[in-house]
Design a protein around this motif. Structure first.
Motif, mmCIF file in Angstrom:
data_model
loop_
_atom_site.group_PDB
_atom_site.id
_atom_site.type_symbol
_atom_site.label_atom_id
_atom_site.label_comp_id
_atom_site.label_asym_id
_atom_site.label_seq_id
_atom_site.Cartn_x
_atom_site.Cartn_y
_atom_site.Cartn_z
ATOM 1 N N GLY A 14 0.780 -1.231 0.000
ATOM 2 C CA GLY A 14 0.000 0.000 0.000
ATOM 3 C C GLY A 14 0.807 1.274 0.000
ATOM 4 O O GLY A 14 0.239 2.365 0.070
ATOM 5 N N LYS A 15 2.127 1.183 -0.085
ATOM 6 C CA LYS A 15 2.967 2.383 -0.038
ATOM 7 C C LYS A 15 3.515 2.724 -1.431
ATOM 8 O O LYS A 15 3.759 1.833 -2.245
ATOM 9 N N SER A 16 3.727 4.011 -1.660
ATOM 10 C CA SER A 16 4.311 4.461 -2.922
ATOM 11 C C SER A 16 5.794 4.757 -2.777
ATOM 12 O O SER A 16 6.547 4.708 -3.749
ATOM 13 N N GLU A 17 6.222 5.079 -1.551
ATOM 14 C CA GLU A 17 7.626 5.340 -1.272
ATOM 15 C C GLU A 17 7.996 4.758 0.083
ATOM 16 O O GLU A 17 7.130 4.537 0.933
ATOM 17 N N VAL A 18 9.290 4.513 0.285
ATOM 18 C CA VAL A 18 9.766 4.009 1.563
ATOM 19 C C VAL A 18 11.202 4.490 1.779
ATOM 20 O O VAL A 18 11.949 4.714 0.808
ATOM 21 N N ARG A 19 11.559 4.692 3.035
ATOM 22 C CA ARG A 19 12.948 4.988 3.406
ATOM 23 C C ARG A 19 13.586 3.691 3.897
ATOM 24 O O ARG A 19 13.078 3.038 4.810
#
Length: 246
Positions: A14-19
């Motif tokens: 469900g995420k578009s970006e991550v660190r």
């Protein structure tokens, strides 16, 4: 160039970006020397993997998450490797190779002939080190589910815990005459196995007898005596060929 596979400690669904965490970021930036725009593959251990792109290199790299693939390369045979802790880097090597060979979990044991002492902070540090070895092996071998490295237990405590497990229980025993083919005729094809292997010097005669009393079947891998780091690799390969996905 091969696309790097990176484990994410953050859930990806469900995420578009991550660190990414510092260890993964350092590997990408300092070791692989990748910059923005480079393609990646991310997985978080829950199954499947994601196409990704490195957006920002740094201490905590920023990554854009793309399409998901459900492929996880998990063996249909759930194997828990139960093994006496060995000295030096032998145990690290076993964890790496067992992960590549598809184990579901690894249970380290303190046995009668185990010469390794671990407790408290030192045990916690070792567990973290072993789990990272498993993660790195998954990145290399295209596995998307990371085997759990369980907290070390004493031999007798583990047997008490395992007595109610419905998996096919096997203990390597070079003095038995029992073979895998004979065992399959008796027990049929299993969906899960517990594979018990000793440390340097092997399991004692009393430990093998106790394991057999708790439902472990003795298993022989040919006429030669294998070292503690060789035995699990050989046995896992045979089990995956016989009942898994080799």
């Amino acid at each position: 160039m091969r696309i790097p596979r990176i484990f994410s400690t953050e859930p990806l669904a469900g995420k578009s970006e991550v660190r990414l965490d510092e260890a993964a970021s350092r590997h990408l930036v300092k070791v692989l020397r990748l910059g923005p725009g480079r393609p990646l593959i991310l997985f978080d251990g829950t199954g499947g993997e994601y196409e990704a792109e490195l957006l920002e290199a740094g201490k905590k790299a920023r990554v854009q998450i793309g399409a998901h693939s459900a492929e996880d390369n998990q063996s249909p045979l759930a194997i828990t490797l139960v093994i006496g802790i060995s000295r030096g880097d032998r145990f690290d090597w076993v964890i790496q190779k067992a992960t590549e060979l598809g184990v579901s979990a690894i249970q380290p044991l303190f046995t009668e002939r185990c010469e390794v002492k671990l407790s408290g902070e030192r045990m916690d540090k070792k567990l973290g080190q072993w789990q990272q070895i498993a993660i790195s092996a998954c990145e290399q071998s295209a596995r998307n589910r990371v085997p759990q490295i369980l907290s070390p237990q004493k031999f007798h405590q583990y047997l008490e815990q395992a007595k109610d497990d419905n998996a096919l229980k096997l203990v390597l025993h070079h003095r038995t005459k029992a073979t895998l083919a004979e065992l399959e005729q008796q027990a049929g094809k299993p969906q899960a196995t517990l594979l018990l292997v000793g440390p340097e010097g092997g399991l004692s005669a009393d430990e093998i007898e106790l394991a057999m009393a708790q439902g472990f079947h003795p298993l022989r891998l040919g006429p030669r005596v294998l070292r503690t780091e060789t035995a699990p690799v050989a046995a896992l390969s045979v089990l995956q060929f016989q009942w898994g996905d080799f």
